[in-house]
Scaffold this active site. Structure first.
Site, PDB file in Angstrom:
ATOM      1  N   ARG A   9      -2.046 -47.805   8.139  1.00  0.00           N
ATOM      2  CA  ARG A   9      -1.316 -46.824   8.954  1.00  0.00           C
ATOM      3  C   ARG A   9      -1.394 -45.408   8.396  1.00  0.00           C
ATOM      4  O   ARG A   9      -0.967 -44.457   9.044  1.00  0.00           O
ATOM      5  CB  ARG A   9       0.135 -47.275   9.136  1.00  0.00           C
ATOM      6  CG  ARG A   9       0.254 -48.324  10.239  1.00  0.00           C
ATOM      7  CD  ARG A   9       1.678 -48.696  10.486  1.00  0.00           C
ATOM      8  NE  ARG A   9       2.213 -49.559   9.450  1.00  0.00           N
ATOM      9  CZ  ARG A   9       3.504 -49.636   9.136  1.00  0.00           C
ATOM     10  NH1 ARG A   9       4.373 -48.891   9.772  1.00  0.00           N
ATOM     11  NH2 ARG A   9       3.907 -50.452   8.188  1.00  0.00           N
ATOM     12  N   LYS A  65      -3.802 -46.196   0.063  1.00  0.00           N
ATOM     13  CA  LYS A  65      -2.466 -45.644   0.290  1.00  0.00           C
ATOM     14  C   LYS A  65      -1.785 -45.151  -0.979  1.00  0.00           C
ATOM     15  O   LYS A  65      -1.228 -44.047  -1.002  1.00  0.00           O
ATOM     16  CB  LYS A  65      -1.582 -46.699   0.966  1.00  0.00           C
ATOM     17  CG  LYS A  65      -0.151 -46.230   1.161  1.00  0.00           C
ATOM     18  CD  LYS A  65       0.641 -47.122   2.070  1.00  0.00           C
ATOM     19  CE  LYS A  65       1.153 -48.345   1.372  1.00  0.00           C
ATOM     20  NZ  LYS A  65       2.070 -49.113   2.245  1.00  0.00           N
ATOM     21  N   ASP A 124       4.094 -48.369  -3.507  1.00  0.00           N
ATOM     22  CA  ASP A 124       4.258 -47.316  -2.490  1.00  0.00           C
ATOM     23  C   ASP A 124       5.697 -46.831  -2.370  1.00  0.00           C
ATOM     24  O   ASP A 124       6.087 -46.282  -1.362  1.00  0.00           O
ATOM     25  CB  ASP A 124       3.749 -47.820  -1.128  1.00  0.00           C
ATOM     26  CG  ASP A 124       4.543 -49.015  -0.614  1.00  0.00           C
ATOM     27  OD1 ASP A 124       5.450 -49.493  -1.324  1.00  0.00           O
ATOM     28  OD2 ASP A 124       4.261 -49.473   0.509  1.00  0.00           O
ATOM     29  N   TYR A 141      -7.420  -8.877  -9.780  1.00  0.00           N
ATOM     30  CA  TYR A 141      -7.932 -10.205 -10.097  1.00  0.00           C
ATOM     31  C   TYR A 141      -8.309 -10.221 -11.576  1.00  0.00           C
ATOM     32  O   TYR A 141      -9.171  -9.443 -12.018  1.00  0.00           O
ATOM     33  CB  TYR A 141      -9.167 -10.575  -9.257  1.00  0.00           C
ATOM     34  CG  TYR A 141      -9.785 -11.857  -9.786  1.00  0.00           C
ATOM     35  CD1 TYR A 141      -9.055 -13.048  -9.776  1.00  0.00           C
ATOM     36  CD2 TYR A 141     -11.063 -11.872 -10.343  1.00  0.00           C
ATOM     37  CE1 TYR A 141      -9.582 -14.216 -10.313  1.00  0.00           C
ATOM     38  CE2 TYR A 141     -11.597 -13.044 -10.879  1.00  0.00           C
ATOM     39  CZ  TYR A 141     -10.843 -14.212 -10.852  1.00  0.00           C
ATOM     40  OH  TYR A 141     -11.357 -15.357 -11.388  1.00  0.00           O
TER      41      TYR A 141
HETATM   42  C1  UD1 Z   1       8.473 -56.879   1.517  1.00  0.00           C
HETATM   43  C2  UD1 Z   1       9.441 -57.996   1.209  1.00  0.00           C
HETATM   44  C3  UD1 Z   1      10.714 -57.772   2.010  1.00  0.00           C
HETATM   45  C4  UD1 Z   1      11.319 -56.439   1.669  1.00  0.00           C
HETATM   46  C5  UD1 Z   1      10.291 -55.331   1.882  1.00  0.00           C
HETATM   47  C6  UD1 Z   1      10.831 -54.045   1.312  1.00  0.00           C
HETATM   48  C7  UD1 Z   1       8.128 -59.987   0.683  1.00  0.00           C
HETATM   49  C8  UD1 Z   1       7.596 -61.269   1.211  1.00  0.00           C
HETATM   50  N1  UD1 Z   1       8.831 -59.239   1.549  1.00  0.00           N
HETATM   51  O1  UD1 Z   1       8.148 -56.983   2.884  1.00  0.00           O
HETATM   52  O2  UD1 Z   1      11.656 -58.791   1.721  1.00  0.00           O
HETATM   53  O3  UD1 Z   1      12.463 -56.211   2.460  1.00  0.00           O
HETATM   54  O4  UD1 Z   1       9.064 -55.632   1.194  1.00  0.00           O
HETATM   55  O5  UD1 Z   1       9.973 -52.972   1.595  1.00  0.00           O
HETATM   56  O6  UD1 Z   1       7.953 -59.686  -0.480  1.00  0.00           O
HETATM   57  N2  UD1 Z   1       1.149 -56.527  -1.465  1.00  0.00           N
HETATM   58  C9  UD1 Z   1       0.038 -56.856  -2.209  1.00  0.00           C
HETATM   59  N3  UD1 Z   1      -0.673 -57.947  -1.875  1.00  0.00           N
HETATM   60  C10 UD1 Z   1      -0.341 -58.751  -0.828  1.00  0.00           C
HETATM   61  C11 UD1 Z   1       0.794 -58.409  -0.072  1.00  0.00           C
HETATM   62  C12 UD1 Z   1       1.520 -57.286  -0.416  1.00  0.00           C
HETATM   63  O7  UD1 Z   1      -0.292 -56.162  -3.175  1.00  0.00           O
HETATM   64  O8  UD1 Z   1      -1.043 -59.739  -0.610  1.00  0.00           O
HETATM   65  C13 UD1 Z   1       1.926 -55.339  -1.836  1.00  0.00           C
HETATM   66  C14 UD1 Z   1       1.825 -54.249  -0.809  1.00  0.00           C
HETATM   67  O9  UD1 Z   1       0.796 -53.338  -1.164  1.00  0.00           O
HETATM   68  C15 UD1 Z   1       3.178 -53.558  -0.916  1.00  0.00           C
HETATM   69  C16 UD1 Z   1       4.108 -54.687  -1.345  1.00  0.00           C
HETATM   70  O10 UD1 Z   1       3.297 -55.697  -1.897  1.00  0.00           O
HETATM   71  O11 UD1 Z   1       3.181 -52.570  -1.917  1.00  0.00           O
HETATM   72  C17 UD1 Z   1       4.949 -55.215  -0.190  1.00  0.00           C
HETATM   73  O12 UD1 Z   1       4.118 -55.816   0.785  1.00  0.00           O
HETATM   74  P1  UD1 Z   1       4.391 -55.671   2.327  1.00  0.00           P
HETATM   75  O13 UD1 Z   1       3.372 -56.464   3.049  1.00  0.00           O
HETATM   76  O14 UD1 Z   1       4.551 -54.262   2.687  1.00  0.00           O
HETATM   77  O15 UD1 Z   1       5.778 -56.428   2.449  1.00  0.00           O
HETATM   78  P2  UD1 Z   1       6.872 -56.249   3.563  1.00  0.00           P
HETATM   79  O16 UD1 Z   1       6.523 -57.063   4.752  1.00  0.00           O
HETATM   80  O17 UD1 Z   1       7.180 -54.822   3.772  1.00  0.00           O
HETATM   81 CA    CA Z   2       6.247 -52.763   3.269  1.00  0.00          CA
END
Ligand code: UD1
Ligand code: CA
Length: 454
Positions: free
Chosen positions: A18, A25, A110, A354
């Site tokens: 996004r 990111k 992030d 400058y």
């Molecule tokens: C996650 C949490 C959720 C919380 C939210 C807060 C889980 C299952 N869920 O959801 O409970 O409320 O964050 O923002 O943990 N990432 C990886 N590898 C992966 C998947 C994710 O490195 O395979 C990293 C992403 O880059 C990110 C973080 O983990 O920095 C969170 O992943 P994201 O998919 O954004 O989780 P949410 O669905 O937002």
């Molecule tokens: Ca997230």
């Protein structure tokens, strides 16, 4: 601070689609520092030693690694090749976890506003006997977040948005993503995570229920929503920047700087500002600026990579570029640009100049419109100006060139040869004044005009 050992795992393998960007990111910047750099700094502040931070990267692994390595010294990176969920991502750092730590912190790459305090709270609770600590926050817009499911005040599970029942969806206490896990239980819990859920992912959040099943203590600690704000698009990037700047301005004022219109001053992640410094409206700090005490930075100035001595005065409308060192009580006035130059104590460059690749001794005066001609299109050359020298207005100093202590350069000079100390140098054509010749000139002009209008 506890003497328990600590490993911080920063999850930074996000797709970041996004952001609509060629850049991963977590390399987008807030206050001039990549998002992941902020997170790593917070982890450092929470007591994880230099070798005890593991960053899990995915897309753009090389770029992320390079950005972190150069800025943060020793830390490890692990690559998560397939994105199978937060639980799976944490296990990419299995080799680090296996070394055996007392405390494990999981952070998202992030969330640039995360602060060490929240992490330390988590570590305190681990020291107090908890096996898992979840940092929760309250929001009236919980959609998208994992909900903290409590029973009689105890945290029993985290339910991801897509897996929530209607009643659970109404819960406003949410998972911020930060977690502290007792090292002794970490691998057993992480390995027990399955992927039987709406997204088919390995959810880190499942360890809450898993730990409960094993009779371990699980607690939630509330943090403010800001500190876990995640950046997913450019709008949120700007929001994070705004919140970061608000915090930094507040800290600068508390530390003794006057900001006349704080909302118009922009700091960098590493800006240092001494007490009794006055910063007028619309000032921007790029990376690498250190300002001593009692300095005045007038409106509309842009500073980057500059070290400013006590009581110096800058601007309005000044641009200080990397490598600028301003001595105590020196002045760089309106519409002046200074790059890679040392300006001695009390020296003045007051108008429209400058100054690049130069050194200017203490007490020298550089007249309006003076230019150091430092570049021949291929190479850069140095200009050296001694102490108490006077360079007259609108002079061009063609480098390499030096002007000695106490020397005087006549205004409008083009200086191509060194000027010894206390010498007076003229580098311009001598003036010729012809009495009455203005009238002759006008007569000639009139006759040309008459001829052409016939
Ligand atoms: C996650 C949490 C959720 C919380 C939210 C807060 C889980 C299952 N869920 O959801 O409970 O409320 O964050 O923002 O943990 N990432 C990886 N590898 C992966 C998947 C994710 O490195 O395979 C990293 C992403 O880059 C990110 C973080 O983990 O920095 C969170 O992943 P994201 O998919 O954004 O989780 P949410 O669905 O937002
Ligand atoms: Ca997230």
């Amino acid at each position: 601070m506890t003497d328990r050992s600590c490993l911080s795992i920063v999850l930074a393998a996000g797709e970041g689609t996004r952001m609509k960007s060629a850049l991963p990111k977590v390399l987008h910047k807030v206050a001039g520092l990549p998002l992941v750099g902020h997170v790593v700094a917070a982890a450092r502040g929470a007591g994880a030693g230099a070798g005890d931070i593991a960053v899990v990267v995915g897309r753009g692994a090389e770029e992320v690694r390079a950005a972190i390595d150069s800025k943060n010294g020793l830390l490890e990176t692990f690559v998560q090749t397939e994105r199978k969920g937060t639980g799976h991502a944490v296990l990419a750092a299995r080799d680090a976890i296996s070394r055996g730590y007392d405390d494990l912190l999981v952070l998202f790459g992030d969330t640039p506003l995360v602060q060490s305090d929240a992490l330390l709270t988590g570590r305190d609770k681990l020291a107090g006997g908890a096996a898992v600590v979840v940092m929760g926050f309250r929001t009236d817009k919980p959609a998208g977040y994992g909900r903290l499911i409590e029973d009689n005040g105890a945290l029993v599970a985290i339910r991801e948005d897509k897996d929530c029942s209607e009643a659970e969806r109404a819960i406003t206490f949410c998972n911020g993503g930060l977690m502290a896990i007792a090292g002794e239980h970490a691998l057993a819990l992480l390995d027990a995570i399955g992927n039987d859920n709406a997204k088919g992912e390995y959810y880190l959040t499942d360890i809450v229920a898993l730990a409960r099943d094993r009779g371990l203590t699980v607690v939630a600690a509330e943090v403010n929503a800001q500190s876990v704000l995640g950046v997913n698009n450019r709008v949120e990037l700007a929001e994070a920047e705004a919140l970061w700047q608000t915090r930094r301005r507040h800290a600068a004022m508390i530390d003794g700087a006057t900001l006349i219109a704080p909302e118009t001053v922009f700091f960098s992640h590493d800006t240092v500002v001494g007490p009794d410094t006055i910063i007028e409206p619309n000032v921007f700090f790029g990376p690498g600026v250190t300002v001593d005490g009692g300095v005045t930075i007038h409106a509309f100035s842009h500073l980057e990579g500059a070290v400013i001595g006590k009581g110096a005065q800058i601007g309005p409308f000044a641009r200080l570029r990397p490598g600028t060192e301003l001595g105590d009580k020196s002045k760089v006035g309106n519409f002046c640009e200074v790059k890679k130059s040392k300006v001695g104590a009390g020296a003045k460059i007051n108008h429209l100049s400058y100054i690049g690749d130069a050194s200017i001794g203490a007490g020298s005066n550089i007249g309006a419109g003076t230019i150091t001609c430092n570049y021949d299109g291929l190479n850069k050359f140095k200009t050296q100006i001694g102490e108490r020298a006077f360079v007259g207005s609108n002079s061009s100093l063609v480098a390499p060139v030096s002007i000695g202590d106490g020397a005087y350069v006549a205004s409008g000079s083009v200086i191509t040869q060194d000027v010894p100390g206390d010498a007076l140098a003229f580098g311009r054509a001598r003036q010729k004044t012809m009495d009455g010749r203005a009238e002759d000139l006008r007569a000639r002009q009139r006759s040309i005009k008459d001829a052409s209008s016939k």
